[in-house]
Design an enzyme around this catalytic site. Structure first.
Site: not given
Length: 175
Positions: A8, A70, A142
């Site tokens: 992420d 992502e 996160d």
């Protein structure tokens, strides 16, 4: 058995999550955050170097079979989106330098795979990550997002692989 690194990305905090998948069952290995050391004199290039080095260290330590990240989502703040894109690039280059292709998933795909709806909020994603991986407590936000990326990748690979009857599914490549 395969080990998956989910990432992420962020220009201040980059989350990572490592899972192992055996016969369709995901098991938690590790997760955490690369926290960028910032002061008044920190250039963006220093931030990107820290992300790159952090991801390289994680890959060398855990030796994942696959890596997923992502995608950048476009928000109202273009400057933030550009910084996020730079962070993604630094992480992707680290993975590529270690010999990995990187699968990319949108936030909607990740939420759909983990929660069952692409409109899920962060709390729902964290809850489902804990439930799927049988965690006693929720990881940092996160890190939980990175674990969700890894879970999404494991689900997408199993689904596409089963449909195509292939042992390896091709992922989107940047040319």
């Amino acid at each position: 058995m395969k080990t998956i690194l989910g990432i992420d990305p962020g220009s201040r905090i980059t989350g990572y999550g490592i899972i192992e998948v055996v016969k369709g069952q995901a098991r938690y290995i590790d997760s955490g955050c690369i926290r960028i050391k910032i002061n008044d004199e920190t250039f963006m290039s220093d931030r990107l170097r820290q992300i790159n080095e952090g991801i390289s260290i994680i890959i060398k330590r855990f030796k994942p079979d696959e890596v997923a990240i992502e995608q950048v989502f476009m928000s109202q703040n273009v400057d933030s989106a550009l910084k996020l894109g730079h962070a993604r690039g630094a992480a992707m280059v680290a993975a590529a330098c270690e010999g990995h292709q990187v699968a990319e998933y949108s936030a909607r795909q990740i939420k759909q795979a983990v929660v069952g709806t692409g409109a899920a909020d962060k709390t729902q994603v964290q809850h489902m990550v804990c439930a799927i991986l049988k965690l006693n407590k929720s990881p940092q936000a996160d890190a939980a997002d990175a674990l969700a990326v890894a879970l999404c990748h494991s689900h997408m690979g199993q689904g596409l692989g089963a449909i195509m009857g292939a042992s390896k599914v091709r992922r989107k490549r940047i040319r």
